[in-house]
Design an enzyme around this catalytic site. Structure first.
Site, mmCIF file in Angstrom:
data_model
loop_
_atom_site.group_PDB
_atom_site.id
_atom_site.type_symbol
_atom_site.label_atom_id
_atom_site.label_comp_id
_atom_site.label_asym_id
_atom_site.label_seq_id
_atom_site.Cartn_x
_atom_site.Cartn_y
_atom_site.Cartn_z
ATOM 1 N N HIS A 265 -8.042 2.337 19.962
ATOM 2 C CA HIS A 265 -7.189 2.033 19.250
ATOM 3 C C HIS A 265 -7.466 0.527 18.631
ATOM 4 O O HIS A 265 -8.444 0.316 18.509
ATOM 5 C CB HIS A 265 -5.702 2.316 19.578
ATOM 6 C CG HIS A 265 -4.649 2.072 18.609
ATOM 7 N ND1 HIS A 265 -4.859 2.062 17.273
ATOM 8 C CD2 HIS A 265 -3.221 1.908 18.754
ATOM 9 C CE1 HIS A 265 -3.592 1.804 16.487
ATOM 10 N NE2 HIS A 265 -2.852 1.795 17.732
ATOM 11 N N HIS A 306 -12.495 8.123 12.897
ATOM 12 C CA HIS A 306 -11.202 7.585 12.762
ATOM 13 C C HIS A 306 -10.476 9.059 12.727
ATOM 14 O O HIS A 306 -10.969 10.063 12.080
ATOM 15 C CB HIS A 306 -10.774 7.091 11.216
ATOM 16 C CG HIS A 306 -9.596 6.493 11.254
ATOM 17 N ND1 HIS A 306 -8.513 7.163 10.767
ATOM 18 C CD2 HIS A 306 -9.249 5.226 11.590
ATOM 19 C CE1 HIS A 306 -7.452 6.324 10.952
ATOM 20 N NE2 HIS A 306 -7.756 5.227 11.459
ATOM 21 N N ASP A 364 -12.226 -1.781 12.468
ATOM 22 C CA ASP A 364 -12.808 -2.732 13.508
ATOM 23 C C ASP A 364 -14.260 -2.880 13.404
ATOM 24 O O ASP A 364 -14.577 -3.796 14.481
ATOM 25 C CB ASP A 364 -12.293 -1.998 14.918
ATOM 26 C CG ASP A 364 -10.684 -1.661 15.089
ATOM 27 O OD1 ASP A 364 -10.240 -0.813 15.180
ATOM 28 O OD2 ASP A 364 -10.179 -2.809 15.046
HETATM 29 C C1 SDX Z 1 -7.813 2.038 14.941
HETATM 30 O O1 SDX Z 1 -4.851 5.824 13.820
HETATM 31 C C2 SDX Z 1 -5.076 4.697 13.191
HETATM 32 O O2 SDX Z 1 -4.597 4.579 11.988
HETATM 33 C C3 SDX Z 1 -5.885 3.832 13.853
HETATM 34 C C4 SDX Z 1 -6.112 2.654 13.233
HETATM 35 C C5 SDX Z 1 -4.860 1.674 12.740
HETATM 36 O O3 SDX Z 1 -4.966 0.803 11.719
HETATM 37 O O4 SDX Z 1 -3.593 1.932 13.528
HETATM 38 O O5 SDX Z 1 -6.939 2.735 12.253
HETATM 39 C C6 SDX Z 1 -6.847 1.446 14.145
HETATM 40 O O6 SDX Z 1 -7.549 2.405 16.044
HETATM 41 C C7 SDX Z 1 -9.055 2.443 14.283
HETATM 42 C C8 SDX Z 1 -10.213 2.893 15.082
HETATM 43 C C9 SDX Z 1 -10.786 2.266 16.192
HETATM 44 N N1 SDX Z 1 -11.250 3.009 17.496
HETATM 45 C C10 SDX Z 1 -12.758 3.142 17.712
HETATM 46 O O7 SDX Z 1 -13.457 2.450 16.566
HETATM 47 C C11 SDX Z 1 -13.115 3.871 18.768
HETATM 48 C C12 SDX Z 1 -14.394 4.802 18.659
HETATM 49 N N2 SDX Z 1 -13.851 5.733 17.600
HETATM 50 C C13 SDX Z 1 -13.534 7.041 18.390
HETATM 51 O O8 SDX Z 1 -12.868 6.744 19.604
HETATM 52 C C14 SDX Z 1 -12.867 8.179 17.551
HETATM 53 O O9 SDX Z 1 -13.341 8.073 16.651
HETATM 54 C C15 SDX Z 1 -11.351 7.728 17.195
HETATM 55 C C16 SDX Z 1 -10.498 7.723 18.606
HETATM 56 C C17 SDX Z 1 -11.143 6.692 16.287
HETATM 57 C C18 SDX Z 1 -10.761 9.067 16.295
HETATM 58 O O10 SDX Z 1 -10.854 10.180 17.374
HETATM 59 P P1 SDX Z 1 -10.557 11.435 17.088
HETATM 60 O O11 SDX Z 1 -9.802 11.602 15.784
HETATM 61 O O12 SDX Z 1 -9.619 12.198 18.445
HETATM 62 O O13 SDX Z 1 -11.763 12.218 16.869
HETATM 63 P P2 SDX Z 1 -12.430 13.040 18.014
HETATM 64 O O14 SDX Z 1 -12.663 12.069 19.253
HETATM 65 O O15 SDX Z 1 -11.887 14.345 18.332
HETATM 66 O O16 SDX Z 1 -14.100 13.083 17.392
HETATM 67 C C19 SDX Z 1 -14.378 13.876 16.503
HETATM 68 C C20 SDX Z 1 -15.876 14.197 16.799
HETATM 69 C C21 SDX Z 1 -16.148 14.557 18.534
HETATM 70 O O17 SDX Z 1 -17.143 15.411 18.381
HETATM 71 P P3 SDX Z 1 -17.004 16.756 18.757
HETATM 72 O O18 SDX Z 1 -16.201 16.835 20.198
HETATM 73 O O19 SDX Z 1 -16.183 17.332 17.652
HETATM 74 O O20 SDX Z 1 -18.444 17.479 19.030
HETATM 75 O O21 SDX Z 1 -16.521 13.056 16.674
HETATM 76 C C22 SDX Z 1 -17.152 12.322 17.607
HETATM 77 C C23 SDX Z 1 -16.560 13.226 18.932
HETATM 78 O O22 SDX Z 1 -17.460 13.119 20.198
HETATM 79 N N3 SDX Z 1 -16.661 11.136 17.534
HETATM 80 C C24 SDX Z 1 -17.648 10.162 17.765
HETATM 81 C C25 SDX Z 1 -17.101 8.970 17.450
HETATM 82 N N4 SDX Z 1 -15.881 9.084 17.066
HETATM 83 C C26 SDX Z 1 -15.838 10.546 17.230
HETATM 84 N N5 SDX Z 1 -19.060 10.169 18.252
HETATM 85 C C27 SDX Z 1 -19.736 8.929 18.393
HETATM 86 N N6 SDX Z 1 -18.969 7.740 18.171
HETATM 87 C C28 SDX Z 1 -17.795 7.685 17.815
HETATM 88 N N7 SDX Z 1 -17.371 6.443 17.489
#
Ligand code: SDX
Length: 429
Positions: A265, A306, A364
């Protein structure tokens, strides 16, 4: 409201009718609260398909990469308003006119100082503690000082706590930084703008008077606006849930800060810059892209992906433009980290894995590059995010408190543990 009805047919043939509601923007919702009367729960870990509340504050269209604060597009607000106007908008629902803005800013300025006793809290912390640990503790402790604004059912108390939080969080954030580097605390000044005041408290020295760089001030103000609110994200949902029990606003905001700290997050900005430094050179990008795609490797590309945006995060676009301005002002246009970021973005956006999963840069991805160029250390990035998000948390908390149907949040569960069994004496276990 709408007269639409959803029908749920159960395995035994029973049909349950569930009322639906249509929003002004976004998905229709199915009201499921009556299901418990039929002995049923819904199951939605991570709330992928669950609207936990009704809100009028912020709207995201993840597919189109749209973010609206009270209906205004984020890029227009970032370009044409300052953070104080955005705070007024989020809290009151409308942008202020000149007189309203002056009154609002004056009221904020009346609360920027903290009780001098609060400075003694810092002495109990290690100097090398993460500033977010100090933020969670010190912001939560504000309720130990302001007993005259804790009655959440009193509108004057709610407003006074809101102004105290908006005004004091930047002061406390700067104190966390100054304490960590062993420099004296700097008092807020009412002749400076909100962002200028914060940068002055972060970097000014008693030995010489140096005003913050106006380009850095403008970038800081824009970063505050871009991070101000974002629907029912993890930390905002935490604040709403804490507030639903009647906890005081300072404790609720402290819970939001704790939730924001996680690397998935708000901690992602710090994690992203650490990742860019670890990559170090564009030649190593393929290695990290491969790791991000490897299911056996917990590594994720920080700053990418996201829960809602399946298109460019509109905040990332504004941030990317600001990054070039700030780096130019800082004389760092050839910063290798920016080159790595730009190349990483280019490669990832062409890679089928990221394209298929609709993974784009989020807020971010570039923020750390800007903050670093301004001279803010990595461990302060999430503190800046918490500072900016305080207005969103307070706005959402207020909306929840005044909601006539508001009740304590208490989710149910899918229990898959042991059935009822009797305790055996220890010599028989
Ligand atoms: C913020 O919610 C908000 O609005 C948050 C925010 C705000 O203003 O409050 O926008 C701020 O938190 C932005 C996000 C910052 N986090 C990151 O940058 C960390 C990296 N991102 C990931 O951890 C992830 O993308 C999340 C946590 C942001 C979102 O996760 P989800 O929606 O639960 O998606 P997921 O984990 O289910 O991913 C879907 C697929 C997965 O693969 P499969 O299981 O479908 O095969 O996409 C892949 C994930 O493995 N994936 C990634 C990835 N993000 C998702 N693979 C590699 N790198 C990534 N960054």
């Amino acid at each position: 409201m709408t007269d639409k009805i959803a029908k749920l047919t159960l395995p035994n043939g029973d049909v349950i009718e569930l009322p639906m509601q249509s929003p002004t923007l976004g998905n229709d919702v199915i009201e499921i609260s009556s299901l418990v009367k039929n002995g049923l729960f819904t199951y939605d870990p991570g709330f992928m398909s669950t609207a936990a509340c009704e809100s009028k504050i912020t709207y995201i269209d993840g597919g189109k990469g749209i973010l609206l604060y009270r209906g205004y597009p984020i890029d227009q607000l970032a370009d044409e308003c300052d953070f104080m106007e955005v705070c007024y908008l989020l809290l009151n629902g409308e942008l202020p006119n000149t007189e309203e803005k002056e009154k609002f800013v004056k009221r904020i300025n009346n609360h920027t100082m903290v009780n001098e006793q609060l400075t003694y809290f810092f002495r109990g912390f290690r100097r090398d503690a993460h500033p977010m640990a100090l933020m969670v503790g010190v912001v939560g402790a504000l309720s130990a000082f302001y007993h005259d604004s804790l009655d959440i059912n009193n509108v004057e108390h709610r407003e006074k706590s809101a102004f105290r939080l908006l005004a004091k969080v930047p002061t406390i954030a700067a104190m966390c930084y100054r304490y960590s580097i062993g420099k004296p605390f700097v008092y807020p000044r009412n002749d400076l703008s909100y962002a200028e005041n914060f940068l002055n408290q972060m970097f000014s020295m008693p030995s010489h008077d140096e005003k913050p760089n106006p380009i850095f001030v403008k970038a800081m103000d824009k970063i505050f606006t871009l991070h101000a609110d974002h629907e029912q994200n993890c930390s905002t949902s935490t604040v709403r849930l804490a507030g639903s029990s009647g906890a005081n606003p300072f404790a609720c905001i402290s819970s939001g800060i704790a939730s924001l700290w996680g690397p998935a997050h708000g901690g992602a900005n710090e994690a992203c810059l650490r990742m860019l430094h670890e990559i170090g050179d564009v030649s190593r990008i393929p290695e990290f892209i491969a790791r991000a795609k490897d299911k056996s490797d917990p590594f994720r590309l920080m700053g990418f992906g996201h829960r809602v945006y399946k298109n460019f995060d509109p905040r990332a676009k504004v941030m990317r433009e600001s990054a070039h301005e700030v780096l130019a002002a800082a004389g760092k246009t050839d910063d290798p980290i920016l080159q790595v970021a730009m190349e990483l973005e280019r490669i990832a956006l062409e890679d089928p894995y990221f394209v298929e999963k609709k993974l784009y840069p989020n807020v971010d991805f570039y923020s750390g590059i800007i903050l670093s160029a301004i001279g803010i250390p990595m461990n302060m990035f999430t503190v800046i995010f918490a500072l900016a998000r305080t207005v969103g948390w307070v706005s959402q908390w207020t909306e929840m408190i005044v909601e006539p149907t508001q009740k304590i949040g208490r989710p149910r569960q899918l229990y898959t543990g042991e059935k009822n069994r009797d305790v055996q004496p220890i010599d028989k276990r």
